[in-house]
Each structure stands twice: as structure tokens, then as C-alpha cells.
Write a protein that holds these residues in place. Structure first.
Motif, PDB file in Angstrom:
ATOM      1  N   GLU A   1       0.846  -1.200   0.000  1.00  0.00           N
ATOM      2  CA  GLU A   1       0.000   0.000   0.000  1.00  0.00           C
ATOM      3  C   GLU A   1       0.881   1.250   0.000  1.00  0.00           C
ATOM      4  O   GLU A   1       0.573   2.235  -0.663  1.00  0.00           O
ATOM      5  CB  GLU A   1      -0.931   0.006   1.213  1.00  0.00           C
ATOM      6  N   ASP A   2       1.993   1.188   0.742  1.00  0.00           N
ATOM      7  CA  ASP A   2       2.917   2.326   0.781  1.00  0.00           C
ATOM      8  C   ASP A   2       3.513   2.607  -0.598  1.00  0.00           C
ATOM      9  O   ASP A   2       3.735   3.767  -0.955  1.00  0.00           O
ATOM     10  CB  ASP A   2       4.038   2.091   1.798  1.00  0.00           C
ATOM     11  N   TYR A   3       3.767   1.561  -1.380  1.00  0.00           N
ATOM     12  CA  TYR A   3       4.280   1.764  -2.739  1.00  0.00           C
ATOM     13  C   TYR A   3       3.243   2.458  -3.615  1.00  0.00           C
ATOM     14  O   TYR A   3       3.573   3.394  -4.343  1.00  0.00           O
ATOM     15  CB  TYR A   3       4.713   0.426  -3.381  1.00  0.00           C
ATOM     16  N   LEU A   4       1.989   2.016  -3.521  1.00  0.00           N
ATOM     17  CA  LEU A   4       0.932   2.666  -4.304  1.00  0.00           C
ATOM     18  C   LEU A   4       0.788   4.124  -3.889  1.00  0.00           C
ATOM     19  O   LEU A   4       0.665   5.017  -4.737  1.00  0.00           O
ATOM     20  CB  LEU A   4      -0.403   1.923  -4.119  1.00  0.00           C
ATOM     21  N   GLU A   5       0.844   4.365  -2.590  1.00  0.00           N
ATOM     22  CA  GLU A   5       0.736   5.734  -2.086  1.00  0.00           C
ATOM     23  C   GLU A   5       1.908   6.592  -2.576  1.00  0.00           C
ATOM     24  O   GLU A   5       1.718   7.737  -2.989  1.00  0.00           O
ATOM     25  CB  GLU A   5       0.700   5.715  -0.555  1.00  0.00           C
ATOM     26  N   ALA A   6       3.111   6.035  -2.563  1.00  0.00           N
ATOM     27  CA  ALA A   6       4.291   6.776  -3.021  1.00  0.00           C
ATOM     28  C   ALA A   6       4.154   7.157  -4.493  1.00  0.00           C
ATOM     29  O   ALA A   6       4.512   8.275  -4.891  1.00  0.00           O
ATOM     30  CB  ALA A   6       5.562   5.946  -2.804  1.00  0.00           C
ATOM     31  N   ILE A   7       3.635   6.253  -5.293  1.00  0.00           N
ATOM     32  CA  ILE A   7       3.441   6.551  -6.721  1.00  0.00           C
ATOM     33  C   ILE A   7       2.469   7.717  -6.879  1.00  0.00           C
ATOM     34  O   ILE A   7       2.711   8.637  -7.669  1.00  0.00           O
ATOM     35  CB  ILE A   7       2.965   5.296  -7.484  1.00  0.00           C
ATOM     36  N   ILE A   8       1.383   7.705  -6.107  1.00  0.00           N
ATOM     37  CA  ILE A   8       0.414   8.805  -6.134  1.00  0.00           C
ATOM     38  C   ILE A   8       1.094  10.107  -5.698  1.00  0.00           C
ATOM     39  O   ILE A   8       0.934  11.154  -6.341  1.00  0.00           O
ATOM     40  CB  ILE A   8      -0.797   8.504  -5.214  1.00  0.00           C
ATOM     41  N   MET A   9       1.856  10.050  -4.615  1.00  0.00           N
ATOM     42  CA  MET A   9       2.525  11.248  -4.091  1.00  0.00           C
ATOM     43  C   MET A   9       3.503  11.840  -5.108  1.00  0.00           C
ATOM     44  O   MET A   9       3.707  13.053  -5.140  1.00  0.00           O
ATOM     45  CB  MET A   9       3.253  10.924  -2.780  1.00  0.00           C
ATOM     46  N   LEU A  10       4.077  10.983  -5.934  1.00  0.00           N
ATOM     47  CA  LEU A  10       5.022  11.435  -6.952  1.00  0.00           C
ATOM     48  C   LEU A  10       4.320  11.942  -8.220  1.00  0.00           C
ATOM     49  O   LEU A  10       4.968  12.360  -9.170  1.00  0.00           O
ATOM     50  CB  LEU A  10       5.985  10.301  -7.319  1.00  0.00           C
ATOM     51  N   GLY A  11       2.994  11.875  -8.228  1.00  0.00           N
ATOM     52  CA  GLY A  11       2.245  12.367  -9.387  1.00  0.00           C
ATOM     53  C   GLY A  11       1.868  11.297 -10.383  1.00  0.00           C
ATOM     54  O   GLY A  11       1.413  11.600 -11.484  1.00  0.00           O
ATOM     55  N   GLY A  12       2.047  10.038 -10.000  1.00  0.00           N
ATOM     56  CA  GLY A  12       1.712   8.945 -10.894  1.00  0.00           C
ATOM     57  C   GLY A  12       0.211   8.798 -11.066  1.00  0.00           C
ATOM     58  O   GLY A  12      -0.565   9.133 -10.171  1.00  0.00           O
ATOM     59  N   SER A  13      -0.187   8.297 -12.225  1.00  0.00           N
ATOM     60  CA  SER A  13      -1.601   8.086 -12.521  1.00  0.00           C
ATOM     61  C   SER A  13      -1.708   7.011 -13.594  1.00  0.00           C
ATOM     62  O   SER A  13      -0.722   6.344 -13.905  1.00  0.00           O
ATOM     63  CB  SER A  13      -2.238   9.392 -13.009  1.00  0.00           C
ATOM     64  N   THR A  14      -2.892   6.899 -14.176  1.00  0.00           N
ATOM     65  CA  THR A  14      -3.067   5.933 -15.261  1.00  0.00           C
ATOM     66  C   THR A  14      -2.388   6.418 -16.538  1.00  0.00           C
ATOM     67  O   THR A  14      -2.138   5.634 -17.434  1.00  0.00           O
ATOM     68  CB  THR A  14      -4.574   5.682 -15.542  1.00  0.00           C
ATOM     69  N   GLU A  15      -2.086   7.706 -16.600  1.00  0.00           N
ATOM     70  CA  GLU A  15      -1.407   8.264 -17.772  1.00  0.00           C
ATOM     71  C   GLU A  15       0.012   8.727 -17.491  1.00  0.00           C
ATOM     72  O   GLU A  15       0.851   8.754 -18.390  1.00  0.00           O
ATOM     73  CB  GLU A  15      -2.207   9.437 -18.343  1.00  0.00           C
ATOM     74  N   GLN A  16       0.290   9.111 -16.239  1.00  0.00           N
ATOM     75  CA  GLN A  16       1.615   9.631 -15.873  1.00  0.00           C
ATOM     76  C   GLN A  16       2.436   8.525 -15.215  1.00  0.00           C
ATOM     77  O   GLN A  16       2.094   8.050 -14.151  1.00  0.00           O
ATOM     78  CB  GLN A  16       1.472  10.820 -14.913  1.00  0.00           C
TER      79      GLN A  16
END
Length: 128
Positions: A9-24
């Protein structure tokens, strides 16, 4: 949505925090830096998240969240934001301590309980 471990879950959260998305997409090295872990640890975690359908990653390429992964990671991040705001702004816990404790709490609280927290915290106006 199939639950994964706190660590994942922390990895998914980190990706979100870094600006990750379905396109980024996000580079593995940036995830490693964000989390303070090795690139090998990131690759192992991303492999499991890919198996579960939460991320896409071409062979040694950048990481992109699937629709399901974006939803899951966003939910974990929202928990973090709300719990941190409550602990620091409402209870007066120092920001750094609030961040650490919110990180532990975000994984333990049920969806039902969290929704009640959201309504309460929204009523207090703690999160913009």
C-alpha cells in the motif's frame, strides 16, 4: 478490491505522491528515493503489484498505475492526509510525529470507520 500488505500500500501511495496516474508514469528510482528503499526492493514490490493488476510496467520501464491501482493508491493517500491533518491540527501532535503515526493508522482503519472520520474531519474543515 483485493487488499495488499501495508508495505505494498505504501508503494501505491508513493506513486500517487510522486504524481503517478493511469497516464503519468513514474521511474522506479524516484519511487526508491521517495520511500528510502533500494531499487531492487521497488522492483520486487512492483512485480507483485503488477501481478495483482495495480500497476503496469514494461520490461525495466517506468511504472504506471492501472485504474484499480490509482483508485487504491488514492484511497491510501487520502487516509494519510486526513489522519495527519487530524493528528497535527486538531490534537496538536508535532507534524513529523503525526506523519509517522498517520502512516501506521492508514493501514489499520476499516473503510467504514474511515468514512466516518472523513465526515467528521470535513466538518472541522481541517483538509482543503
Amino acid at each position: 478490491m483485493e487488499k495488499v500488505s501495508m508495505s505494498h500500500e505504501d508503494y501505491l501511495e508513493a506513486i500517487i505522491m510522486l504524481g503517478g496516474s493511469t497516464e503519468q508514469s513514474i521511474r522506479s528510482v524516484d519511487i526508491a528515493n521517495q520511500m528510502g528503499v533500494s531499487k531492487a526492493s521497488v522492483n520486487k514490490a512492483i512485480g507483485l503489484l503488477k501481478e495483482r493488476g495495480y500497476v503496469d510496467q514494461p520490461y525495466y520501464g517506468d511504472v504506471t498505475l492501472t485504474e484499480e491501482g490509482f483508485k487504491y493508491g488514492s484511497a491510501v493517500y487520502k487516509r494519510h492526509l486526513y489522519l495527519t491533518a487530524f493528528l497535527s491540527k486538531e490534537l496538536g501532535i508535532p507534524e513529523e510525529v503525526a506523519e509517522d503515526e498517520a502512516c501506521l493508522m492508514e493501514h489499520a482503519i476499516s473503510d467504514e470507520s474511515f468514512e466516518k472520520w472523513v465526515a467528521y474531519i470535513d466538518g472541522l474543515g481541517l483538509v482543503e
